[in-house]
Design a protein around this motif. Structure first.
Motif, PDB file in Angstrom:
ATOM      1  N   PRO A 167       0.822  -1.206   0.000  1.00 53.43           N
ATOM      2  CA  PRO A 167       0.000   0.000   0.000  1.00 53.43           C
ATOM      3  C   PRO A 167       0.860   1.261   0.000  1.00 53.43           C
ATOM      4  CG  PRO A 167       0.113  -0.909   2.193  1.00 53.43           C
ATOM      5  CD  PRO A 167       0.830  -1.890   1.303  1.00 53.43           C
ATOM      6  N   PRO A 168       0.329   2.345  -0.576  1.00 53.39           N
ATOM      7  CA  PRO A 168       1.072   3.616  -0.579  1.00 53.39           C
ATOM      8  C   PRO A 168       0.888   4.372   0.731  1.00 53.39           C
ATOM      9  CG  PRO A 168      -1.002   3.885  -1.724  1.00 53.39           C
ATOM     10  CD  PRO A 168      -0.953   2.446  -1.287  1.00 53.39           C
ATOM     11  N   THR A 169       0.993   3.652   1.846  1.00 52.85           N
ATOM     12  CA  THR A 169       0.748   4.260   3.151  1.00 52.85           C
ATOM     13  C   THR A 169       1.389   3.404   4.229  1.00 52.85           C
ATOM     14  OG1 THR A 169      -1.013   5.089   4.595  1.00 52.85           O
ATOM     15  CG2 THR A 169      -1.432   3.027   3.439  1.00 52.85           C
ATOM     16  N   THR A 170       1.147   3.749   5.493  1.00 49.87           N
ATOM     17  CA  THR A 170       1.743   3.034   6.613  1.00 49.87           C
ATOM     18  C   THR A 170       0.939   1.783   6.964  1.00 49.87           C
ATOM     19  OG1 THR A 170       0.450   4.259   8.239  1.00 49.87           O
ATOM     20  CG2 THR A 170       2.560   5.220   7.549  1.00 49.87           C
ATOM     21  N   ALA A 171       1.548   0.899   7.773  1.00 51.89           N
ATOM     22  CA  ALA A 171       0.846  -0.304   8.234  1.00 51.89           C
ATOM     23  C   ALA A 171      -0.364   0.073   9.089  1.00 51.89           C
ATOM     24  CB  ALA A 171       1.801  -1.186   9.034  1.00 51.89           C
ATOM     25  N   LEU A 172      -0.291   1.180   9.822  1.00 58.07           N
ATOM     26  CA  LEU A 172      -1.413   1.628  10.637  1.00 58.07           C
ATOM     27  C   LEU A 172      -2.617   1.954   9.761  1.00 58.07           C
ATOM     28  CD1 LEU A 172      -2.635   2.587  13.319  1.00 58.07           C
ATOM     29  CD2 LEU A 172      -1.551   4.807  12.927  1.00 58.07           C
ATOM     30  N   THR A 173      -2.396   2.733   8.713  1.00 57.63           N
ATOM     31  CA  THR A 173      -3.495   3.097   7.812  1.00 57.63           C
ATOM     32  C   THR A 173      -4.013   1.877   7.062  1.00 57.63           C
ATOM     33  OG1 THR A 173      -2.506   5.290   7.532  1.00 57.63           O
ATOM     34  CG2 THR A 173      -4.145   4.617   5.909  1.00 57.63           C
ATOM     35  N   PHE A 174      -3.113   1.024   6.607  1.00 60.90           N
ATOM     36  CA  PHE A 174      -3.487  -0.200   5.889  1.00 60.90           C
ATOM     37  C   PHE A 174      -4.386  -1.081   6.761  1.00 60.90           C
ATOM     38  CE2 PHE A 174      -1.848  -4.224   3.638  1.00 60.90           C
ATOM     39  CZ  PHE A 174      -2.696  -4.033   2.560  1.00 60.90           C
ATOM     40  N   THR A 175      -4.061  -1.183   8.039  1.00 61.13           N
ATOM     41  CA  THR A 175      -4.872  -1.969   8.963  1.00 61.13           C
ATOM     42  C   THR A 175      -6.220  -1.317   9.188  1.00 61.13           C
ATOM     43  OG1 THR A 175      -2.853  -2.710  10.075  1.00 61.13           O
ATOM     44  CG2 THR A 175      -4.916  -3.004  11.262  1.00 61.13           C
ATOM     45  N   ALA A 176      -6.256  -0.003   9.345  1.00 56.28           N
ATOM     46  CA  ALA A 176      -7.517   0.706   9.557  1.00 56.28           C
ATOM     47  C   ALA A 176      -8.467   0.477   8.388  1.00 56.28           C
ATOM     48  CB  ALA A 176      -7.247   2.203   9.740  1.00 56.28           C
ATOM     49  N   TRP A 177      -7.969   0.601   7.166  1.00 60.14           N
ATOM     50  CA  TRP A 177      -8.814   0.395   5.990  1.00 60.14           C
ATOM     51  C   TRP A 177      -9.412  -1.008   5.983  1.00 60.14           C
ATOM     52  CZ3 TRP A 177      -4.987   2.574   1.744  1.00 60.14           C
ATOM     53  CH2 TRP A 177      -4.918   3.966   1.875  1.00 60.14           C
ATOM     54  N   GLN A 178      -8.577  -2.005   6.236  1.00 59.95           N
ATOM     55  CA  GLN A 178      -9.058  -3.382   6.142  1.00 59.95           C
ATOM     56  C   GLN A 178     -10.029  -3.729   7.271  1.00 59.95           C
ATOM     57  OE1 GLN A 178      -6.482  -6.636   4.873  1.00 59.95           O
ATOM     58  NE2 GLN A 178      -4.784  -5.194   4.763  1.00 59.95           N
ATOM     59  N   LEU A 179      -9.775  -3.222   8.477  1.00 59.73           N
ATOM     60  CA  LEU A 179     -10.704  -3.487   9.576  1.00 59.73           C
ATOM     61  C   LEU A 179     -12.079  -2.883   9.303  1.00 59.73           C
ATOM     62  CD1 LEU A 179      -8.461  -2.982  12.743  1.00 59.73           C
ATOM     63  CD2 LEU A 179      -9.660  -5.072  12.106  1.00 59.73           C
ATOM     64  N   VAL A 180     -12.108  -1.664   8.786  1.00 58.88           N
ATOM     65  CA  VAL A 180     -13.390  -1.031   8.469  1.00 58.88           C
ATOM     66  C   VAL A 180     -14.093  -1.811   7.357  1.00 58.88           C
ATOM     67  CG1 VAL A 180     -14.492   1.030   7.529  1.00 58.88           C
ATOM     68  CG2 VAL A 180     -12.698   1.256   9.249  1.00 58.88           C
ATOM     69  N   ALA A 181     -13.379  -2.166   6.305  1.00 59.34           N
ATOM     70  CA  ALA A 181     -13.974  -2.911   5.208  1.00 59.34           C
ATOM     71  C   ALA A 181     -14.492  -4.266   5.683  1.00 59.34           C
ATOM     72  CB  ALA A 181     -12.963  -3.094   4.082  1.00 59.34           C
ATOM     73  N   GLY A 182     -13.667  -4.984   6.454  1.00 63.29           N
ATOM     74  CA  GLY A 182     -14.098  -6.282   6.957  1.00 63.29           C
ATOM     75  C   GLY A 182     -15.292  -6.168   7.883  1.00 63.29           C
ATOM     76  N   GLY A 183     -15.309  -5.147   8.755  1.00 63.78           N
ATOM     77  CA  GLY A 183     -16.440  -4.953   9.647  1.00 63.78           C
ATOM     78  C   GLY A 183     -17.715  -4.593   8.910  1.00 63.78           C
ATOM     79  N   LEU A 184     -17.608  -3.736   7.883  1.00 64.70           N
ATOM     80  CA  LEU A 184     -18.793  -3.373   7.100  1.00 64.70           C
ATOM     81  C   LEU A 184     -19.367  -4.576   6.357  1.00 64.70           C
ATOM     82  CD1 LEU A 184     -17.708   0.094   5.624  1.00 64.70           C
ATOM     83  CD2 LEU A 184     -19.422  -0.342   7.397  1.00 64.70           C
ATOM     84  N   LEU A 185     -18.510  -5.462   5.886  1.00 60.69           N
ATOM     85  CA  LEU A 185     -18.989  -6.667   5.200  1.00 60.69           C
ATOM     86  C   LEU A 185     -19.635  -7.653   6.175  1.00 60.69           C
ATOM     87  CD1 LEU A 185     -15.993  -7.238   2.755  1.00 60.69           C
ATOM     88  CD2 LEU A 185     -18.285  -6.455   2.160  1.00 60.69           C
ATOM     89  N   LEU A 186     -19.189  -7.655   7.425  1.00 59.15           N
ATOM     90  CA  LEU A 186     -19.770  -8.546   8.431  1.00 59.15           C
ATOM     91  C   LEU A 186     -21.094  -8.004   8.979  1.00 59.15           C
ATOM     92  CD1 LEU A 186     -16.592  -9.527  10.462  1.00 59.15           C
ATOM     93  CD2 LEU A 186     -18.147 -11.140   9.346  1.00 59.15           C
ATOM     94  N   LEU A 187     -21.290  -6.685   8.902  1.00 56.73           N
ATOM     95  CA  LEU A 187     -22.455  -6.059   9.526  1.00 56.73           C
ATOM     96  C   LEU A 187     -23.780  -6.630   9.012  1.00 56.73           C
ATOM     97  CD1 LEU A 187     -23.609  -3.966  11.456  1.00 56.73           C
ATOM     98  CD2 LEU A 187     -23.342  -2.246   9.657  1.00 56.73           C
ATOM     99  N   PRO A 188     -24.053  -6.664   7.689  1.00 56.39           N
ATOM    100  CA  PRO A 188     -25.333  -7.219   7.246  1.00 56.39           C
ATOM    101  C   PRO A 188     -25.492  -8.698   7.576  1.00 56.39           C
ATOM    102  CG  PRO A 188     -23.884  -6.795   5.376  1.00 56.39           C
ATOM    103  CD  PRO A 188     -23.249  -6.168   6.566  1.00 56.39           C
ATOM    104  N   ALA A 189     -24.404  -9.458   7.530  1.00 57.62           N
ATOM    105  CA  ALA A 189     -24.498 -10.879   7.879  1.00 57.62           C
ATOM    106  C   ALA A 189     -24.899 -11.054   9.333  1.00 57.62           C
ATOM    107  CB  ALA A 189     -23.167 -11.570   7.597  1.00 57.62           C
TER     108      ALA A 189
END
Length: 292
Positions: A167-189
């Protein structure tokens, strides 16, 4: 020396993941796997996102949601299905096949060589995990076995793609993006497939906070940092430390006994991780020097 430091830092992540089983047993309400997984990912991801104040751009939106699905949504969902339908030992042993998947996928996606020592270490690690957690009463459920293998393959592919797509960013930002995306995908389920969870007491909130802030946010920052700096096979083999940590914590905190087979499994797991980190000599170095 730098590589050794990276290995030790990265190893902290699976060692902390081993505490998930104890925290889930002692601090979380039962029978809400998708809801607990969503609460583990989404609030921690949003908190990190508020800290970094940076969003993906362009093609990284699609990549982040794919990685979030592989590393969090699908992986955690399949992990819970396997855990509910299989004895814990069988589920953990199926999850231990992940390093083998990583070796194969890294060869296909990254062109990484298949190192015999890493392959041997992965197979030894599976044996060690089996000795740690399997019991003679373990039974197999086809759907549970399929879920366990699917979860291992999902995390393996997520690890390899995280290495390929730097990613063109830090590991902190990379983790934040993926946690939000993963959480949003889990929300409707979670909303569609599970009943409304009971009211949370202070112990439940503390357990979710620990799993979100420490067991997800902190550990995945460490993990993705290691993925960016180390070869995938070396990183994935560190995952064997998670069941080892879980067994040790169960012995310390839950007063679970340790059998001779489990002690042997511990030794094999530690040996397999060490073996997987050994450098593989190049073919040229392995041949004797030609005489003039």
């Amino acid at each position: 020396m730098k590589r050794h430091a990276d290995l030790l830092i990265t190893a902290l992540a699976p060692a902390i993941w081993g505490s998930t089983y104890v925290v889930t047993t002692l601090m979380l309400p039962a029978d809400y796997p998708l809801t607990m997984a969503m609460l583990r990912a989404l609030p921690a991801g949003l908190l990190l996102l508020l800290l970094v104040r940076q969003l993906p751009r362009g093609r990284w939106w699609a990549r982040i949601f794919l990685l979030g699905a592989l590393n969090f949504s699908l992986f955690w969902a399949m992990l819970f299905v396997a855990a509910y339908r299989l004895p814990g030992g069988v589920a953990a042993t199926l999850g231990a096949i992940q390093p083998l998947f990583v070796i194969l996928l890294a060869r296909l996606a990254l062109g990484s060589p298949i190192r015999p020592l890493a392959l041997l270490g992965s197979m030894a690690g599976m044996l060690g995990v089996a000795l740690l957690v399997l019991t003679p009463q373990a039974t197999l459920d086809p759907l549970g076995v399929a879920a366990g293998l699917a979860g291992a393959a999902s995390m393996a592919l997520g690890t390899v793609l995280s290495r390929r797509w730097q990613p063109p960013t830090t590991a902190l930002t990379f983790t934040a993006w993926q946690l939000v995306a993963g959480g949003l995908l889990l929300l409707p389920a979670a909303l569609l497939l599970e009943p409304e969870p009971p009211s949370m007491d202070a112990l439940n909130v503390a357990g979710i906070a620990y799993l979100g802030l420490i067991g997800a946010a902190l550990t995945y920052i460490i993990w993705f940092r290691g993925v960016a700096r180390l070869e995938p096979a070396a990183v994935s083999s560190l995952g064997f430390l998670s069941p080892l940590s879980a067994v040790v914590l169960g012995w310390l905190l839950l007063e679970q006994s340790l059998s001779p087979a489990q002690l042997l499994g511990m030794a094999i797991v530690v040996g397999s991780v060490w073996l997987s980190q050994l450098p593989q000599p190049s073919p040229a170095a392995a041949l004797p020097a030609a005489r003039p």
